[in-house]
Design a protein around this motif. Sequence first.
Motif, PDB file in Angstrom:
ATOM      1  N   ASP A  36      -5.935   9.749  -7.115  1.00 45.76           N
ATOM      2  CA  ASP A  36      -6.928   8.980  -6.376  1.00 45.76           C
ATOM      3  C   ASP A  36      -6.489   8.690  -4.943  1.00 45.76           C
ATOM      4  O   ASP A  36      -7.307   8.382  -4.086  1.00 45.76           O
ATOM      5  CB  ASP A  36      -7.237   7.664  -7.091  1.00 45.76           C
ATOM      6  N   CYS A  37      -5.193   8.772  -4.694  1.00 48.24           N
ATOM      7  CA  CYS A  37      -4.669   8.555  -3.345  1.00 48.24           C
ATOM      8  C   CYS A  37      -4.804   9.861  -2.568  1.00 48.24           C
ATOM      9  O   CYS A  37      -4.423  10.934  -3.039  1.00 48.24           O
ATOM     10  CB  CYS A  37      -3.204   8.136  -3.407  1.00 48.24           C
ATOM     11  N   CYS A  42      -3.401   5.886   4.394  1.00 50.36           N
ATOM     12  CA  CYS A  42      -4.453   4.895   4.662  1.00 50.36           C
ATOM     13  C   CYS A  42      -3.878   3.479   4.595  1.00 50.36           C
ATOM     14  O   CYS A  42      -2.960   3.200   3.820  1.00 50.36           O
ATOM     15  CB  CYS A  42      -5.577   5.021   3.638  1.00 50.36           C
ATOM     16  N   ASP A  43      -4.418   2.613   5.432  1.00 53.83           N
ATOM     17  CA  ASP A  43      -4.007   1.215   5.421  1.00 53.83           C
ATOM     18  C   ASP A  43      -5.270   0.363   5.322  1.00 53.83           C
ATOM     19  O   ASP A  43      -6.027   0.285   6.298  1.00 53.83           O
ATOM     20  CB  ASP A  43      -3.227   0.869   6.676  1.00 53.83           C
ATOM     21  N   ASP A  48      -2.367  -0.177  -2.624  1.00 49.66           N
ATOM     22  CA  ASP A  48      -2.215  -1.527  -2.064  1.00 49.66           C
ATOM     23  C   ASP A  48      -3.329  -2.436  -2.583  1.00 49.66           C
ATOM     24  O   ASP A  48      -3.090  -3.585  -2.947  1.00 49.66           O
ATOM     25  CB  ASP A  48      -2.262  -1.487  -0.536  1.00 49.66           C
ATOM     26  N   LEU A  49      -4.547  -1.900  -2.597  1.00 54.35           N
ATOM     27  CA  LEU A  49      -5.680  -2.675  -3.105  1.00 54.35           C
ATOM     28  C   LEU A  49      -5.496  -3.000  -4.585  1.00 54.35           C
ATOM     29  O   LEU A  49      -5.829  -4.108  -5.035  1.00 54.35           O
ATOM     30  CB  LEU A  49      -6.983  -1.919  -2.879  1.00 54.35           C
ATOM     31  N   TYR A  50      -4.949  -2.048  -5.330  1.00 57.85           N
ATOM     32  CA  TYR A  50      -4.688  -2.280  -6.751  1.00 57.85           C
ATOM     33  C   TYR A  50      -3.656  -3.396  -6.938  1.00 57.85           C
ATOM     34  O   TYR A  50      -3.826  -4.272  -7.785  1.00 57.85           O
ATOM     35  CB  TYR A  50      -4.215  -0.985  -7.413  1.00 57.85           C
TER      36      TYR A  50
END
Length: 88
Positions: A36-37, A42-43, A48-50
Amino acid sequence: MRKFHVPMNDDTPSPAHIASSDDPPPRPPVEPDPGDCCGNGCDPCIFDLYEDARQHYREALAAWRERHPGVDPASLSSAQDSSAQREP
């Protein structure tokens, strides 16, 4: 002084039932698959969101456990999943 005995019957909701219907436990976030990455840095990254969602879940679960001491949220999630399957 007279004491009254109130019989319990099968219709009397258990603490677990009350917790599940009025205040269900939070559900953990779904972990993204490695694919999925996009790998472009990306920032924020999806991972990170997970991690942010996991932290929010831990805090929400701790608050839920304070409101429902002695109730196992895992026992409620299986009951919620089966009732959700019955609803259209």
